[in-house]
Design an enzyme around this catalytic site. Structure first.
Site, PDB file in Angstrom:
ATOM      1  N   GLU A  85       1.240  -0.514  -7.896  1.00  0.00           N
ATOM      2  CA  GLU A  85       1.405  -1.959  -7.813  1.00  0.00           C
ATOM      3  C   GLU A  85       1.059  -2.680  -9.111  1.00  0.00           C
ATOM      4  OE1 GLU A  85       2.714  -3.821  -5.550  1.00  0.00           O
ATOM      5  OE2 GLU A  85       3.070  -2.230  -4.093  1.00  0.00           O
ATOM      6  N   GLU A 116      -6.767  20.329  -1.666  1.00  0.00           N
ATOM      7  CA  GLU A 116      -7.984  19.592  -1.976  1.00  0.00           C
ATOM      8  C   GLU A 116      -9.178  20.505  -2.240  1.00  0.00           C
ATOM      9  OE1 GLU A 116     -10.325  18.488   2.034  1.00  0.00           O
ATOM     10  OE2 GLU A 116      -8.494  17.317   1.741  1.00  0.00           O
TER      11      GLU A 116
END
Length: 304
Positions: A85, A116
């Site tokens: 953004e 992960e």
């Protein structure tokens, strides 16, 4: 491993939701909402630490450094959302705020199981970015023990880059490694261990705070208006015109005309109108004023 997990606040059972599966829809919603109300208060408690992170990130940007969010699963996705953004909101170059996510870009949509758990991969993926001492790395992990971002933070420290951690457990493993540990203690989740809920909400709030505050300090906001908005579609073009009208008191037609002359850039359009200068002079003034609108107007008026 089981014993370690049981000690984590984010993995404990919430006494307010022990009968969750027996509640009505409205009761479930009310229970979730009541717990969500606690998130902002938890974030408020760590504002001084967030401010410390903001200061270092701002200093990094002033030296052409970059900001890297590093995470796995939901934590990585939150980094992607905030980083993606920044270009449309503040017209930042794509490299300025980036996300390094366990499992790569595809993991944003579909979970890559096991990614992960690879600490060395976190270091390798960050290393590929050509990390420097001017960069800042934010390791995001609700539990504070996820190997992937921990590996990235460890590597960043060997380079001399400033490190920030974002977790939801006190004295977490990643907190002990980072220069600036941010621990937002939101308590146990309504759905036990589902850190996509309160923990993720808290982390999104913190990431939004960090990026927005730094961009304000960079001169990319005037008042509370996005003067560096990237007018790349109809909605944003209209927003750009309204911003110009709001700041300069010109008509819609004048704002539209000037925006076109300014190559659809709001900030130079404002300077052009306020100081009565050309696009070239407005651009020069913005550079001389380090991007700050007030300073650019004064410079343009003085040297036009």
């Amino acid at each position: 491993m089981e014993k370690e997990l049981s000690k984590l606040t984010t993995e404990s059972r919430n006494p307010q939701s022990m009968n969750l599966s027996r509640l009505s829809s409205m009761e479930i919603l009310q229970t979730i909402n009541n717990e969500d109300k606690k998130v902002a208060g938890a974030v408020e408690k760590v504002l001084p630490t967030i401010d410390k992170a903001v200061t270092h990130i701002y200093d990094s940007f002033r030296k052409d450094g970059r900001l890297f969010y590093v995470g796995a699963g939901t934590s990585g996705r939150l980094g992607v959302i905030d980083a993606s953004e920044c270009p449309p909101t503040f017209m930042t170059p794509p490299h300025m705020v980036q996300t390094v996510m366990a499992g790569g870009e595809n993991a944003f949509i579909k979970a890559v199981e096991g990614s992960e758990d690879n600490e060395s991969q976190g270091a390798l993926d960050l290393k590929e970015k050509g990390l420097t001492t001017n960069d800042v790395v934010v390791g995001i992990t609700s539990s504070g023990r996820t190997p992937y971002p921990i590996g990235a933070v460890k590597y960043a420290k060997t380079i001399g880059a400033y490190t920030v951690s974002l977790s939801c457990n006190e004295q977490s493993e990643i907190s002990l490694l980072a220069d600036c540990p941010i621990e937002v203690i939101v308590g146990s989740e309504i759905l036990t261990g589902s850190t996509r809920m309160k923990a993720a909400t808290a982390h999104k709030m913190v990431l939004n705070m960090i990026s927005t505050t730094v961009m304000v300090k960079m001169g990319k906001v005037y008042g509370n208006l996005m003067v560096d908005v990237h007018a790349s579609n109809h909605k944003l073009m209209e927003r750009a015109k309204r911003i110009i009208m709001e700041i300069t008191d010109v008509t819609y037609g004048e704002a539209e005309k000037t925006l076109l002359l300014a190559n659809n850039q709001v900030k130079p359009a404002i300077i052009m109108i306020k100081a009565g200068v050309t696009f070239e002079k407005a651009t020069e003034a913005i550079t001389q004023a380090d991007g700050y609108v007030d300073g650019a107007i004064l410079y343009a008026q003085k040297f036009k």
